[in-house]
Design a protein around this motif. Structure first.
Motif, PDB file in Angstrom:
ATOM      1  N   PHE A  65       0.767  -1.317   0.103  1.00 33.07           N
ATOM      2  CA  PHE A  65      -0.082   0.143   0.093  1.00 33.07           C
ATOM      3  C   PHE A  65       1.002   1.159   0.121  1.00 33.07           C
ATOM      4  O   PHE A  65       0.503   2.244  -0.669  1.00 33.07           O
ATOM      5  CB  PHE A  65      -0.949   0.082   1.279  1.00 33.07           C
ATOM      6  N   GLN A  66       1.973   1.260   0.823  1.00 32.02           N
ATOM      7  CA  GLN A  66       2.922   2.414   0.757  1.00 32.02           C
ATOM      8  C   GLN A  66       3.331   2.833  -0.370  1.00 32.02           C
ATOM      9  O   GLN A  66       3.575   3.819  -1.041  1.00 32.02           O
ATOM     10  CB  GLN A  66       3.989   2.064   2.089  1.00 32.02           C
ATOM     11  N   LEU A  67       3.973   1.757  -1.169  1.00 31.69           N
ATOM     12  CA  LEU A  67       4.566   1.694  -2.422  1.00 31.69           C
ATOM     13  C   LEU A  67       3.512   2.264  -3.376  1.00 31.69           C
ATOM     14  O   LEU A  67       3.911   3.224  -4.366  1.00 31.69           O
ATOM     15  CB  LEU A  67       5.115   0.580  -3.012  1.00 31.69           C
ATOM     16  N   GLY A  72       4.945   7.067   3.138  1.00 32.37           N
ATOM     17  CA  GLY A  72       5.210   6.361   4.146  1.00 32.37           C
ATOM     18  C   GLY A  72       6.670   6.648   4.685  1.00 32.37           C
ATOM     19  O   GLY A  72       7.366   7.234   4.104  1.00 32.37           O
ATOM     20  N   PRO A  73       6.628   6.127   5.822  1.00 33.39           N
ATOM     21  CA  PRO A  73       7.935   6.257   6.397  1.00 33.39           C
ATOM     22  C   PRO A  73       9.412   5.485   5.753  1.00 33.39           C
ATOM     23  O   PRO A  73      10.446   6.081   5.870  1.00 33.39           O
ATOM     24  CB  PRO A  73       7.961   5.526   8.035  1.00 33.39           C
ATOM     25  N   SER A  85      10.839   7.992  12.380  1.00 30.91           N
ATOM     26  CA  SER A  85      10.168   7.146  13.574  1.00 30.91           C
ATOM     27  C   SER A  85       8.753   8.271  13.840  1.00 30.91           C
ATOM     28  O   SER A  85       8.893   9.357  13.837  1.00 30.91           O
ATOM     29  CB  SER A  85      11.005   7.073  14.896  1.00 30.91           C
ATOM     30  N   CYS A  86       7.872   7.249  14.309  1.00 28.68           N
ATOM     31  CA  CYS A  86       6.744   7.684  14.644  1.00 28.68           C
ATOM     32  C   CYS A  86       6.122   6.813  15.962  1.00 28.68           C
ATOM     33  O   CYS A  86       5.747   5.804  15.570  1.00 28.68           O
ATOM     34  CB  CYS A  86       5.463   8.095  13.656  1.00 28.68           C
ATOM     35  N   PRO A  93      -1.645  12.298  12.202  1.00 28.78           N
ATOM     36  CA  PRO A  93      -2.228  11.545  11.205  1.00 28.78           C
ATOM     37  C   PRO A  93      -1.684  12.548   9.793  1.00 28.78           C
ATOM     38  O   PRO A  93      -1.889  11.995   8.745  1.00 28.78           O
ATOM     39  CB  PRO A  93      -3.912  11.747  11.602  1.00 28.78           C
ATOM     40  N   GLN A  94      -1.509  13.843   9.860  1.00 28.41           N
ATOM     41  CA  GLN A  94      -1.301  14.576   8.718  1.00 28.41           C
ATOM     42  C   GLN A  94       0.354  14.074   8.233  1.00 28.41           C
ATOM     43  O   GLN A  94       0.532  14.563   7.217  1.00 28.41           O
ATOM     44  CB  GLN A  94      -1.162  16.017   9.144  1.00 28.41           C
ATOM     45  N   ARG A  95       0.924  13.179   8.881  1.00 26.70           N
ATOM     46  CA  ARG A  95       2.384  12.934   8.490  1.00 26.70           C
ATOM     47  C   ARG A  95       2.409  12.171   7.288  1.00 26.70           C
ATOM     48  O   ARG A  95       3.018  12.518   6.168  1.00 26.70           O
ATOM     49  CB  ARG A  95       3.043  12.407   9.595  1.00 26.70           C
ATOM     50  N   TRP A  96       1.658  10.980   7.393  1.00 24.88           N
ATOM     51  CA  TRP A  96       1.284  10.258   6.373  1.00 24.88           C
ATOM     52  C   TRP A  96      -0.152   9.881   6.439  1.00 24.88           C
ATOM     53  O   TRP A  96      -0.190   8.624   6.647  1.00 24.88           O
ATOM     54  CB  TRP A  96       2.262   8.890   6.247  1.00 24.88           C
TER      55      TRP A  96
END
Length: 240
Positions: A65-67, A72-73, A85-86, A93-96
């Motif tokens: 899904f990330q790809l 994503g991280p 890191s999270c 939630p706004q980061r990714w």
């Protein structure tokens, strides 16, 4: 923990399987660190990341899904070359946004990504997932990076002899074999009426028991070669 580094060091030989090594890495991270799943992304010759290994089906789906979403991280970690890191995805939630939603749907609450690097060369990145909130401690982070570094050395190793084109060929070959391995898992799962995860366990155990590369056995399964007739006929997962 020392045994794990010895096993990874054993890959520094003329013959080893990159995909098998990265699966070993993801599994050992779960065993040694306070994490519940791990996934590894590997870059091809154009710098495009692809899934190389995952310790669980949930981690595998999240990495894909990330790809697909290009968010994503692991992607941030690979492009920056530094750890990402999270400790609580719900608080950021706004980061990714899309990755966070997908991660929480699969039961993950925290994530750490460490780079697979050797000097300035970046070969990929590894995600470490937790089902509970909280960041990894300093010692765990050092171990995670050390494991990733050892695996990276295993990939580059002495076969490259300093020639970058050989490293590129090796990584591209590993990514190509990943596709065949997925096909072989499907064949074994269908024949044995077992899960895809169990099919991979069977495939990997057979390769190790017969001193063959995982990719070679996968090709033989897909082609239904006579030399793996016993594997095609018996697909019961080995006992742990």
């Amino acid at each position: 923990m020392g045994e794990t580094f010895v096993e990874i060091a054993d890959t520094l030989v003329a013959r080893f399987d990159v995909i098998d090594l990265l699966h070993f890495l993801s599994e050992r991270c779960v065993q040694l660190l306070d994490v519940d799943a791990a996934g590894v992304l590997l870059a091809d010759e154009r710098g495009t990341l692809s899934l190389a290994a995952a310790s669980t089906e949930q981690a595998r789906m999240l990495e894909l899904f990330q790809l697909q979403d290009e968010e994503g991280p692991c992607l941030d970690c690979f492009h920056s070359g530094v750890r990402v890191s999270c400790g609580d995805l719900g608080l950021e939630p706004q980061r990714w946004p899309r990755f966070t939603e997908a991660a929480r749907e699969r039961g993950f609450a925290a994530v750490t990504a460490v780079p697979l690097r050797l000097g300035e060369a970046r070969l990929g990145a590894m995600n470490l997932f937790r089902v509970t909130t909280g960041s990894l401690g300093p010692e765990a982070l050092l171990v995670a990076q050390a494991l990733a570094d050892m695996a990276t050395i295993g990939i580059v190793n002495e076969r490259a002899h300093g020639r970058a084109e050989l490293v590129v060929e090796q990584l591209q070959g590993a990514l190509n074999s990943r596709t065949v391995i997925e096909q072989a898992k499907g064949v074994l799962a269908e024949r044995g009426r077992i899960s895809v995860s169990d099919a991979f366990t069977v495939l990997r155990s057979y390769a190790r028991d017969h001193n063959r590369l995982l990719s070679q056995v996968a090709h033989a399964v897909v082609e239904q070669s006579p030399d793996v007739a016993d594997l095609l006929g018996t697909t019961t997962p080995p006992r742990p």
